[in-house]
Design an enzyme around this catalytic site. Structure first.
Site, PDB file in Angstrom:
ATOM      1  N   HIS C 131       0.845  -1.197   0.000  1.00 46.47           N
ATOM      2  CA  HIS C 131       0.000   0.000   0.000  1.00 46.47           C
ATOM      3  C   HIS C 131       0.883   1.251   0.000  1.00 46.47           C
ATOM      4  O   HIS C 131       1.069   1.878  -1.030  1.00 46.47           O
ATOM      5  CB  HIS C 131      -0.950  -0.036   1.207  1.00 46.47           C
ATOM      6  N   CYS C 149      -0.246   0.203   9.647  1.00 46.70           N
ATOM      7  CA  CYS C 149      -0.600   1.559   9.197  1.00 46.70           C
ATOM      8  C   CYS C 149      -2.060   1.655   8.755  1.00 46.70           C
ATOM      9  O   CYS C 149      -2.811   2.468   9.260  1.00 46.70           O
ATOM     10  CB  CYS C 149       0.302   2.000   8.057  1.00 46.70           C
ATOM     11  N   HIS C 150      -2.469   0.807   7.799  1.00 51.24           N
ATOM     12  CA  HIS C 150      -3.819   0.957   7.252  1.00 51.24           C
ATOM     13  C   HIS C 150      -4.600  -0.352   7.222  1.00 51.24           C
ATOM     14  O   HIS C 150      -5.599  -0.461   6.525  1.00 51.24           O
ATOM     15  CB  HIS C 150      -3.770   1.592   5.863  1.00 51.24           C
ATOM     16  N   GLY C 151      -4.092  -1.381   7.918  1.00 50.22           N
ATOM     17  CA  GLY C 151      -4.882  -2.590   8.114  1.00 50.22           C
ATOM     18  C   GLY C 151      -4.905  -3.595   6.982  1.00 50.22           C
ATOM     19  O   GLY C 151      -5.733  -4.500   6.978  1.00 50.22           O
ATOM     20  N   PRO C 164      -6.351  -1.911   2.256  1.00 50.71           N
ATOM     21  CA  PRO C 164      -6.281  -1.188   0.975  1.00 50.71           C
ATOM     22  C   PRO C 164      -5.142  -1.629   0.027  1.00 50.71           C
ATOM     23  O   PRO C 164      -5.163  -1.212  -1.125  1.00 50.71           O
ATOM     24  CB  PRO C 164      -6.058   0.267   1.399  1.00 50.71           C
TER      25      PRO C 164
END
Lengths: 404, 240, 185
Positions: C131, C149-151, C164
């Site tokens: 990502h 950070c963003h899963g 993502p």
């Protein structure tokens, strides 16, 4: 203009497709550049000595460009500085080229500026109404010397270290506060890591200060236009030609001629003007047997050493540069160009030869005959300036032509 | 006016250089000098042999790794074999095994790093060669320079400034065995290692000179073109 | 000095009226000089641009040899290669089987586990979330990795299973020098 007057907004171009006009009405930068570099009316009789002004500008830009790229790889720390230079020379791609350009470029910058100054001196370009133009030039020269000196410290070799020690110690002659000033400048009790780091900061920023003063220098130049070899005021329109294309092409040709010896040095003799001792890492315990500054400082260094009393020697050295500021008033002769001043022409050449002799003394150890020669040359250096007011009064100048 | 002035200004840097006391060193014939010069691989390999087998007992080449030798024209396989024979990593700097403290105790001085030696001494390769071949035990000669005898622990050397050097004579006849069968005389080894030191000091030397030739040719053409343009443009100004 | 005034030039010297031989010659010379000069300046720019690329010392470290002997079965090790973390996971036969069973679930960027390894028990992937470049931690729904950070989540073969991120963890170029050593890069 009084601020009490009413303000009437000027009509401006609204259509952004009419780009030149649109920008011009908002920020007249294009016409400013055009006035400076394209339409600027230059005397038509300038000789090749007038090439060195623009060459100096190009040399400055080259130094800044190469310097920025060196700064990306240089480390301003006493434990890393020396190695980082070798890193640039060996590991960084084309690093050797960029460093050689910077190193040789410094010397060539001084050659160009010395010739530029000598030209001004010969043709009386410092005289009214160009006193401030000349003074700004002397400021640039001083800033250049400071920048070059601090740049030479950065490789942190033996000459860097001991040059820095000797030159910073000059300030210890300032009455009462001298020794505190020196400690303050060092950031310690000898030249060391804080000194190196701050010299790096100054070495980086001073060239941009120089650019600022250069802009003022050009501003002052354009106000009264260039002096010329005949040294008279040019009043007729036909005495002038536009800077572009006449002087742009002449400067381009001059640039080519300049770059040939420059390239020879960069690619074939990069170490010629350097000193072997600077490839030995700085060692505060051992002073090199024969310590000399870079060649462009030698005449002033000779004046420093010629006088056996420290305080007076330092004062004479700084005085030898500061006296240049007063040149426009020392030389009160109304005739500018040396072409029409038979006596001035002679002492001018003596002065230049004497300057080279001073440099020669500075390069040699202060022993034996060099001490005597240096003392005589120092006296002669200052005599030149002392003679100027007398000369202005008694010299019989040749008749000036009315036009060129 | 012009030429005199420029000549005078140029005199200043030239004088500065000329007046640096140049010691009378016997000038050698070096393969890296001259118009058609380049690195001589055989010479460099012999110099490398002397450097690693003799010099490196006390001196380091801290800016040099085996990988760097590929820049001098050695192939990857050759360089790997060289590194392997010394039991070294390709990327490891050539460091001596002698600890600085031990050196201080034995010789009274830490031996200098040799990577930059040819740039760091007046005379360069000539100087290195002169020092390596300049040892003498001639009592008359020593007496002439040191009436009270040599300082303790020092050796007499004709080329070294002050003539008392802390380094014992490093090269003896047959100190190394050259792979190419060249007889390892002191003269031969001194010459080879001085050449090697020139390479360690400026590995970029010939990349630089080759590039310089191209740039000069370019500038000659550019300057000529600029001159012709200048003449054409100024034609109507200077009617004289 | 000449008293003749210069003819006023057209603003550009690189254009010439047809038929004016002098002006044509001048325009030709000026254009050639300009082109030659611009080409030269462009060549000068190259070394400067190149000087910002990885230097020789950095290039020399472009490969990394890793000894696998000290990585016990079932454990993993993170090494630094070119300044980037590389996960080396010594998978047990059970873990290999589990990873291969996940082949059907990895639909976002489908790639069979067998294609992602050179030897089934050694998984070598860049520890950089596809990502925005964070370093994923062990865990997640499929016992692989998840990014703090963003899963984003990755399975036991380093394949993305939840956004993502849209791509699998990258497999760096490497080869086995012998049974116990790999060379990355």
């Amino acid at each position: 203009m009084s601020s009490h007057q009413d303000f009437t907004p000027k009509p401006v171009e609204k259509n952004i497709r009419n780009t030149y006009r649109w920008l011009e009405d908002r920020l007249p930068i294009l016409s400013f550049l055009s006035d400076a570099l394209v339409t600027y009316p230059a005397p038509r009789n300038l000789n090749y000595m007038w090439n060195f002004g623009s060459l100096a500008g190009i040399a400055l830009v080259l130094q800044i460009l190469t310097g920025i790229f060196l700064a990306m790889h240089y480390k301003g720390d006493v434990n890393l500085a020396f190695d980082s230079i070798q890193h640039i020379m060996r590991d960084v791609q084309w690093g050797w080229l960029i460093r050689n350009l910077h190193m040789v470029g410094a010397s060539f910058f001084f050659i160009v500026v010395y010739i530029h100054m000598a030209r001004g001196l010969y043709y009386g370009s410092y005289k009214s109404p160009r006193e401030v133009l000349w003074g700004l030039g002397v400021i640039i020269f001083l800033l250049m010397m400071a920048t070059a000196f601090m740049g030479y410290v950065l490789p942190w070799g033996q000459m860097s270290y001991w040059g820095a020690t000797v030159i910073t110690n000059l300030l210890s002659v300032i009455p009462f506060i001298g020794k505190y000033v020196v400690v303050w400048l060092w950031g310690g009790y000898s030249v060391g890591d804080p000194t190196l780091t701050r010299f790096y900061a100054f070495h980086f920023v001073l060239p941009f200060v120089i650019i600022g003063v250069v802009v003022l220098h050009l501003w002052a130049l354009h106000l009264h236009r260039s002096n010329n070899p005949v040294g008279i005021d040019l009043k007729r329109a036909k005495d002038y030609i536009p800077f572009h294309p006449y002087y742009t092409i002449k400067d381009t040709f001059g640039l080519g001629v300049y770059l040939i010896p420059f390239t020879l040095m960069v690619f074939f003799l990069p170490e010629y003007l350097g000193h072997p001792d600077n490839y030995i890492p700085a060692n505060p315990m051992v002073t090199p047997a024969h310590i000399v500054p870079e060649w462009y400082f030698l005449p002033f260094y000779a004046i420093l050493r010629a006088i056996p009393i420290k305080e007076i020697g330092v004062a004479a050295m700084f005085g030898s540069i500061l006296v240049l500021f007063f040149l426009p008033w020392l030389d009160s002769s109304p005739v500018r160009s040396a072409r029409f001043r038979p006596l001035y022409k002679q002492i001018y050449w003596l002065f230049l030869i004497n300057f080279v002799v001073l440099g020669w003394c500075g390069a040699n150890p202060p022993e034996g005959m060099f001490v005597i020669i240096a003392r005589v040359a120092t006296v002669l250096y200052f005599s030149f300036f002392a003679l100027l007011p007398v000369l202005a009064r008694y010299e019989k100048t040749k008749p000036l032509p009315a036009t060129i | 006016m012009k030429f005199l002035l420029i000549a005078l200004t140029l005199l200043l840097p030239v004088l500065a250089h000329a007046s640096e006391g140049e010691a009378a060193l016997p000038a050698q014939n070096w393969s890296f000098n001259g118009l058609r010069a380049g690195w001589n691989k055989a010479e460099l390999y012999r110099g490398y042999t002397v450097a690693t087998q003799v010099c490196m007992s006390c001196h380091s080449f801290k800016y040099i790794t085996h990988r760097d030798l590929m820049r001098a024209g050695f192939t990857e396989a050759e360089v790997k074999a060289m590194a392997k024979s010394m039991n070294m990593d390709l990327n490891a700097p050539l460091l001596t095994g002698l600890a600085p403290a031990d050196a201080q105790e034995t010789y009274g001085k830490v031996p200098p790093d040799l990577s930059m030696m040819n740039k760091a001494r007046e005379g360069g390769a000539d100087y290195v060669h002169a020092v390596l071949t300049g040892f003498s035990e001639d009592p008359a000669l020593i007496k002439e320079h040191f009436p009270d005898g040599l300082p303790a622990g020092a050796y007499f050397n004709k080329a070294f400034p002050g003539h008392a050097i802390a380094m014992p004579p490093p090269l003896q006849e047959g100190a190394v065995t050259y792979a190419d069968g060249t007889p390892a005389t002191v003269e031969q080894m001194a010459h080879d290692v001085a050449t090697f030191l020139q390479w360690t000091a400026e590995p970029e030397r010939f990349e630089r000179q080759r590039m310089g030739v191209f740039v000069l040719i370019y500038l000659a053409i550019f300057t000529l073109l600029a001159y012709l343009s200048k003449r054409a443009i100024w034609k109507d100004v200077k009617g004289h | 000095m000449a008293t003749r005034t210069p003819k006023p030039h057209s603003p550009s010297v690189d254009e010439a009226p047809i038929g004016d031989v002098d002006a044509e010659r001048r325009a030709f010379l000026v254009n050639t000089t300009t082109a030659f000069g611009v080409a030269g300046a462009a060549c000068v720019a190259l070394p400067f641009i190149q000087s910002m690329n990885p230097n020789r010392a950095v290039q020399a470290l472009a490969t990394l040899d890793v000894h696998l002997g000290d990585i016990a079965e079932g454990t993993n090790k993170t090494v630094l290669w070119q300044g980037k973390p590389v996960f080396i996971w010594h998978r047990s036969p059970a873990q290999v089987q589990q990873a291969r069973a996940q082949d059907s679930k990895a639909t976002m960027d489908p790639q069979p586990d067998a294609d992602r390894t050179q030897k089934p028990d050694w998984l070598v992937v860049l520890g950089i979330c596809t990502h925005l470049g964070c370093v994923p931690m062990r865990g997640g729904a499929e016992d692989g990795w998840r990014c703090p950070c963003h899963g984003s989540q990755y399975d036991m073969s380093g394949r993305v299973i939840q956004g993502p991120a849209g791509k699998n963890l990258e497999v760096p170029p490497y080869r086995f020098l012998d049974d116990q050593t790999i060379r990355i890069g």
